[in-house]
Design an enzyme around this catalytic site. Structure first.
Site, PDB file in Angstrom:
ATOM      1  N   LEU A 176       0.866  -1.172   0.000  1.00 53.77           N
ATOM      2  CA  LEU A 176       0.000   0.000   0.000  1.00 53.77           C
ATOM      3  C   LEU A 176       0.905   1.225   0.000  1.00 53.77           C
ATOM      4  O   LEU A 176       1.980   1.205   0.617  1.00 53.77           O
ATOM      5  CB  LEU A 176      -0.896   0.030   1.244  1.00 53.77           C
ATOM      6  N   ASP A 177       0.490   2.278  -0.673  1.00 55.27           N
ATOM      7  CA  ASP A 177       1.288   3.500  -0.692  1.00 55.27           C
ATOM      8  C   ASP A 177       1.536   3.991   0.728  1.00 55.27           C
ATOM      9  O   ASP A 177       0.701   3.786   1.624  1.00 55.27           O
ATOM     10  CB  ASP A 177       0.573   4.602  -1.473  1.00 55.27           C
ATOM     11  N   ARG A 178       2.645   4.680   0.917  1.00 54.83           N
ATOM     12  CA  ARG A 178       2.992   5.194   2.241  1.00 54.83           C
ATOM     13  C   ARG A 178       1.864   6.034   2.837  1.00 54.83           C
ATOM     14  O   ARG A 178       1.537   5.918   4.029  1.00 54.83           O
ATOM     15  CB  ARG A 178       4.263   6.039   2.151  1.00 54.83           C
ATOM     16  N   ARG A 237      -5.949   4.962  -7.319  1.00 55.41           N
ATOM     17  CA  ARG A 237      -5.995   6.424  -7.406  1.00 55.41           C
ATOM     18  C   ARG A 237      -6.012   6.894  -8.858  1.00 55.41           C
ATOM     19  O   ARG A 237      -6.698   7.867  -9.187  1.00 55.41           O
ATOM     20  CB  ARG A 237      -4.824   7.046  -6.641  1.00 55.41           C
TER      21      ARG A 237
END
Length: 320
Positions: free
Chosen positions: A168-170, A255
């Site tokens: 998962l993105d930061r 996104r």
């Protein structure tokens, strides 16, 4: 015909494609489809390690090991050990995070499930899924899990990605599963590669939804096929609560696909010069892996309710 081609590939060392990478991908596909058995897979891996026609990667080692585990072959441990050595040799040096940073990440972590093979947690915003260069200012999820839960994680992916099989993105949050053992790591890699994992995301986009029901988006991401189903759950002001079902796992897929629908996600640093939220409003709300009897869910961070006050009731309903 498929079996014949794979057999020729294993026995003769001839690539099915002129591209080494394409040849490796075709070998992965053959393993995922069951078109090649464990013995032939090990022979093919050894040919790749010897210099051709394509180089192995972590997925190669994982899929070959999984095939060996399925058939109860003794070579499984050796393949896993070679995979761990492969990953370790390619791991870059990283500076560890400051202790205070790591302590805060561990304190914010929620354990959703744990057994002798895996641990599933709710990753907070601001925590890296794995190391990428220096991590002095940010904790990594494996470090936080080791500190919070006191568990050892698989080294199959190397020292900078202990136990990590997906990301998962930061700036995003949500459910993630990590492997404790090399064998579990290999089997999880296969489940993700075969797209047998169900991932549901909640997101908040800026704008207005112009459709009813679920909308399929299949725009390529970084030149690779990608598919997401997006449904608008509720609207409040200029913000829309979205239910996103990722059918593939491309980087930044959700996104990008939400933005393609005219609903860029709130807090996305790539679209907002100065985001007003602590993170991007993208949350891995549910994760299920049937092969591991894993089915977990977690609520978005508490700050979401303040960032989207018009969606508070919808958020409560979405996470029940």
């Amino acid at each position: 015909m498929r079996l014949l081609c794979v057999g020729a590939l294993v026995a003769g060392g001839r690539a099915l494609s002129s591209s080494p990478r394409a040849a490796a991908v075709e070998f992965h596909d053959a393993l995922l489809s069951g078109a090649v058995d464990a013995r032939a897979a090990v022979a093919r891996l050894e040919a790749m390690e010897a210099g051709g026609p394509a180089a192995p990667d972590l997925v190669t080692y994982a899929l070959v090991a999984a095939a060996c585990l399925d058939e109860g072959r003794a070579e499984a441990d050796a393949v896993l050990a070679r995979g761990a050595a492969f990953s370790k040799a390619r791991a870059a040096y990283r500076k560890p995070p400051k202790r205070g940073v790591l302590d805060r990440a561990a304190a914010a972590l929620e354990v959703l499930h744990e057994d002798d093979r895996v641990i599933a947690v709710a990753k907070p915003n601001g925590v890296l899924s794995m190391a990428a260069g220096t991590t002095k200012r940010f904790a990594t999820l494996p470090d936080a899990v080791a500190l919070a839960a006191g568990v050892a994680l698989s080294d199959l992916g190397g020292p900078n990605a202990l136990g990590v099989v997906h990301r998962l993105d930061r700036d995003a949050s949500g459910a993630m599963v990590l492997a404790k053992t090399r064998a579990a790591h290999a089997l999880l890699v296969r489940e993700f590669a075969a797209r047998r994992v169900r991932k549901t995301y909640l997101a908040v986009g800026r704008g207005a939804a112009t459709w009813d029901g679920a909308r399929a988006v299949d725009d390529d991401v970084q030149g690779k096929p990608a598919a997401t189903e997006v449904a608008a759950l509720a609207a409040g002001g200029d913000r829309v609560l979205l239910d996103c079902r990722a059918r593939t796992g491309r980087k930044h897929q959700v996104r990008l696909h939400c933005a393609a629908l005219g609903l860029p996600l709130v807090g996305d640093p790539r679209r907002e010069k100065k985001p007003e939220t602590p993170g991007i409003m993208l949350h891995g709300a549910a994760l299920a892996v049937d092969a591991f009897d894993l089915d977990v869910a977690c609520a978005p961070p508490a700050w979401w309710r303040d960032a989207a006050p018009g969606l508070r009731d919808a958020l409560e309903a979405a996470v029940r």
